[in-house]
Design an enzyme around this catalytic site. Sequence first.
Site, mmCIF file in Angstrom:
data_model
loop_
_atom_site.group_PDB
_atom_site.id
_atom_site.type_symbol
_atom_site.label_atom_id
_atom_site.label_comp_id
_atom_site.label_asym_id
_atom_site.label_seq_id
_atom_site.Cartn_x
_atom_site.Cartn_y
_atom_site.Cartn_z
ATOM 1 N N ASP A 47 1.027 -1.294 0.310
ATOM 2 C CA ASP A 47 -0.269 -0.169 0.108
ATOM 3 C C ASP A 47 0.923 1.227 0.198
ATOM 4 O O ASP A 47 0.689 2.073 1.772
ATOM 5 C CB ASP A 47 -0.826 0.176 1.330
ATOM 6 N N GLU A 214 -10.820 0.592 -2.775
ATOM 7 C CA GLU A 214 -10.325 0.747 -1.547
ATOM 8 C C GLU A 214 -9.249 1.472 -2.000
ATOM 9 O O GLU A 214 -9.311 2.066 -3.219
ATOM 10 C CB GLU A 214 -10.197 -0.579 -1.153
#
Length: 550
Positions: A47, A214
């Site tokens: 991420d 997301e």
Amino acid sequence: MRKKTLFIAGMMACCFVASAQEISRTWVADKGDGTYQNPVLYADYSDPDVCAAGDDFYMTASSFNCIPGLPILHSNDLVNWSLVNYALPVQEPQEFFDKAQHGKGVWAPAIRFHNGEFYIYWGDPDYGIYLIKAKDPEGEWTKPVLVKAGKGMIDPTPLWDEDGKVYLIHAYAGSRSGVNSILVICELNAEGTEVISDPVMVFDGNDGKNHTVEGPKLYKRNGYYYIFAPAGGVATGWQLVLRSRNIYGPYESKIVMAQGKTTVNGPHQGGWVDTNTGESWFVHFQDQGAYGRVIHLNPMKWINDWPVIGADKDMDGCGEPVTTYKKPNVGRTYPVATPPESDEFNTRHLGLQWQWHANKKDTYGFTTDLGYIRLYAGSLSKEFVNFWEVPNLLMQKFPAEEFTATAKLTFTAKQDGEQAGIIVMGWDYSYLSVRKASDKFILQQAVCKDAEQQNPEQVKELASFPVEYLKMPGVADNEWKTVYLRVKVTKGAVCTFAYSLNGKKYTTVGDAFTARQGKWIGAKVGLFCVTPNDGNRGWADVDWFRMTNE
């Protein structure tokens, strides 16, 4: 093992080793001819998010339960990255994270540079959205501020608008909130320290097309608000971009990068950044199973106010990830740089590659000025089943698809059952260790499958040494002897263990083991020292830990 006693004779050799370790011996993205290869970081920086500050780029990534957390990486060209700091030395609530909390903690941070300060926001799915700040990203960061408390809020990103308002976008974890695949925006106070409005939904991925949306990143350009968000799942998804003239929508959507005909599965969550020459680039991850979520760099261009990421060979507005490409134009050439891997343990500061599986306690181990790190045997709980819950594992990320890790150590055991060794850790794990058993040291391999499910280890004894071989209490320094433990990782994350008594001839032992990722993280390799007993504990003195491409 006393390297310091040989300092004068070995000074030149030591200086050579220290210098060589500045550049990885396992993976270098910069090809030296003006091009680079992906991944630019063949390691688990899940991420990722990136920001620019002048001629400098800074990246951070999810660290989950691993401490220190929130790694800070620096680059001047987006290809050559150095690991320079951690923004989170202790994870809060401290008492909770003093235990190994796999998969919890820091999820999907965002890093931004605003008004001379660096900001990092992240979501802890069990506690809420946090903020820390620093004027110098390589220095000390502030204590975490809980911007909004609650369960299930993840992947936050701020935006400072031209009118002075501050916004925050985030997603939800279905495991905690019962809802997912939706993106919401709320308003923050001027300081960015507190949410001051209710969330407004701006996109719902439960539309039959964009499930598992997301990791949103919020930007503004040419009067448009942009949301960069992956959808379709970590291993199989695509990069979605939304745009609107209004912060709260409605938003148009467009897929701007997908796997296409490449081998880069599910090009996933990341961040957009511009160079000082006006080029646009996108940093993102690719899930490679046991190797974790490795970092890719892709070119980005703007067409009709839509970004196109990667190589768009068929000119349909949706790019594919590149394997090799011309390096970003940043006005000059910068030297090759890579995160640290090997550690000679010659200083008082632990190498930045190392993390523990929980908040560190002093007694887990001590650096020294004596040329080694001392790891004290952590006491295993009375309910011990396997290493899944053991917090004092000193670990680092896999650095490449193929590598060899070797540790030189001396083990001082005080009681039977104490052991020290080298471990490959994930949902499945295996280690090679030395364990004291009466008048012997036993060399053994343990394998554990589905460790999170509390399955026991399967242990195989491989060899034995007399107690005189390794250091015991009361043995004079000049009689210290060592053992060398090694794990070789080949394609497919296949691990083979070996040992040596002289550091020259290695004997392969045990069974081949295929590494497996952990909970939201890649497999890790590192060191441990444990005891099943209470009372006075032994220790392992680790002279060095070296990563090579052998």
